[in-house]
Design a protein around this motif. Structure first.
Motif, short mmCIF file in Angstrom:
data_model
loop_
_atom_site.label_atom_id
_atom_site.label_comp_id
_atom_site.label_asym_id
_atom_site.label_seq_id
_atom_site.Cartn_x
_atom_site.Cartn_y
_atom_site.Cartn_z
N GLU A 118 0.84 -1.18 0.00
CA GLU A 118 0.00 0.00 0.00
C GLU A 118 0.88 1.24 0.00
N ALA A 119 0.48 2.23 -0.78
CA ALA A 119 1.14 3.53 -0.78
C ALA A 119 0.07 4.59 -0.62
N TYR A 120 0.32 5.55 0.27
CA TYR A 120 -0.65 6.61 0.53
C TYR A 120 0.06 7.80 1.15
N ASP A 121 -0.57 8.96 1.07
CA ASP A 121 -0.05 10.18 1.68
C ASP A 121 -0.87 10.51 2.92
N VAL A 122 -0.18 10.97 3.95
CA VAL A 122 -0.81 11.58 5.12
C VAL A 122 -0.07 12.89 5.34
N GLY A 123 -0.77 13.98 5.08
CA GLY A 123 -0.11 15.28 5.17
C GLY A 123 1.01 15.36 4.15
N GLU A 124 2.21 15.65 4.63
CA GLU A 124 3.37 15.80 3.75
C GLU A 124 4.25 14.54 3.73
N THR A 125 3.71 13.42 4.22
CA THR A 125 4.48 12.18 4.27
C THR A 125 3.85 11.12 3.38
N ILE A 126 4.68 10.47 2.57
CA ILE A 126 4.25 9.32 1.78
C ILE A 126 4.60 8.07 2.58
N PHE A 127 3.64 7.19 2.74
CA PHE A 127 3.86 5.90 3.40
C PHE A 127 3.79 4.80 2.38
N ARG A 128 4.70 3.85 2.48
CA ARG A 128 4.67 2.64 1.67
C ARG A 128 4.74 1.47 2.65
N ASP A 129 3.60 0.83 2.84
CA ASP A 129 3.50 -0.26 3.81
C ASP A 129 3.38 -1.59 3.10
N ARG A 130 4.02 -2.58 3.68
CA ARG A 130 3.90 -3.95 3.21
C ARG A 130 3.65 -4.84 4.42
N GLY A 131 2.69 -5.73 4.27
CA GLY A 131 2.36 -6.60 5.39
C GLY A 131 1.45 -7.72 4.93
N TYR A 132 0.71 -8.26 5.88
CA TYR A 132 -0.20 -9.34 5.53
C TYR A 132 -1.36 -9.41 6.50
N TYR A 133 -2.47 -9.93 6.00
CA TYR A 133 -3.64 -10.23 6.81
C TYR A 133 -3.71 -11.73 7.03
N GLU A 134 -4.08 -12.13 8.25
CA GLU A 134 -4.52 -13.49 8.54
C GLU A 134 -6.03 -13.40 8.63
N ASP A 135 -6.71 -14.08 7.74
CA ASP A 135 -8.16 -13.92 7.59
C ASP A 135 -8.91 -15.22 7.87
N VAL A 136 -10.15 -15.02 8.27
CA VAL A 136 -11.15 -16.08 8.26
C VAL A 136 -12.25 -15.57 7.34
N CYS A 137 -12.57 -16.35 6.33
CA CYS A 137 -13.66 -16.03 5.40
C CYS A 137 -14.78 -17.02 5.61
N VAL A 138 -16.00 -16.57 5.35
CA VAL A 138 -17.16 -17.44 5.46
C VAL A 138 -18.00 -17.32 4.19
N LYS A 139 -18.63 -18.44 3.84
CA LYS A 139 -19.53 -18.45 2.68
C LYS A 139 -20.96 -18.42 3.20
N VAL A 140 -21.71 -17.40 2.76
CA VAL A 140 -23.09 -17.23 3.16
C VAL A 140 -23.94 -17.15 1.90
N ASP A 141 -24.90 -18.04 1.78
CA ASP A 141 -25.77 -18.08 0.60
C ASP A 141 -24.95 -18.12 -0.70
N GLY A 142 -23.87 -18.91 -0.67
CA GLY A 142 -23.06 -19.11 -1.87
C GLY A 142 -22.02 -18.03 -2.15
N ARG A 143 -21.92 -17.02 -1.29
CA ARG A 143 -20.97 -15.93 -1.52
C ARG A 143 -19.99 -15.81 -0.35
N TRP A 144 -18.72 -15.55 -0.67
CA TRP A 144 -17.67 -15.44 0.35
C TRP A 144 -17.55 -14.02 0.88
N PHE A 145 -17.26 -13.92 2.20
CA PHE A 145 -17.08 -12.65 2.90
C PHE A 145 -15.91 -12.77 3.88
N PHE A 146 -15.31 -11.64 4.20
CA PHE A 146 -14.34 -11.61 5.29
C PHE A 146 -15.11 -11.58 6.60
#
Length: 150
Positions: free
Chosen positions: A98-126
């Motif tokens: 991800e790259a984004y600006d906050v005020g006069e600073t540019i941030f470049r973040d790299r990371g990861y999510y550990e997720d659990v997803c569920v399927k409801v009525d045939g569709r997946w959600f976080f």
């Protein structure tokens, strides 16, 4: 890292990830909210104390809408590291850049999510998203850094 479960479920979860990333980059609250399960939603970004861990879809969406007012020109990309689908539940690792600006600073973040997803009525959600920051780079915004095409 593993990819297991029916291919159609893994493809649908990847599409969920792509929809989420696109919604972040476009600051589309309706599309972003549509990625979350209605029941038992949890979002945790503890390195941002103002976000921390939030439970409940309505609170998660309201927090995201408010937080996105701070970011300018956000560009968010998400790639699967693993998708383990089993019935109506999946464990997912999603790598982010991800790259984004906050005020006069540019941030470049790299990371990861550990997720659990569920399927409801045939569709997946976080259902649960827990974020871990791996790397952050910052620099000062220069006028040429803000030349957006639209």
């Amino acid at each position: 890292m593993a990819f297991s479960g029916p291919l159609e479920d893994r493809v649908a979860i990847r599409e969920l990830m792509d929809t989420y990333a696109d919604a972040v980059s476009r600051t589309d609250a309706a599309a972003w909210a549509g990625c979350w399960a209605e029941e038992g939603a949890l979002w945790s970004i503890t390195f941002y104390p103002e976000i921390g861990t939030i439970e409940g879809k309505a609170k998660i969406v309201a927090t995201w809408i408010e937080a996105m007012k701070t970011f300018t020109g956000d560009n968010f990309v998400m790639t699967p590291g693993s998708i383990e689908a089993d019935g109506d539940r999946a464990k997912v690792t999603a790598w982010t850049s991800e790259a984004y600006d906050v005020g006069e600073t540019i941030f470049r973040d790299r990371g990861y999510y550990e997720d659990v997803c569920v399927k409801v009525d045939g569709r997946w959600f976080f259902k649960e998203r827990v974020f871990y920051l791996r790397h952050r780079q910052t620099s000062t915004v220069k006028p040429e850094d803000r030349q957006f095409t639209h």
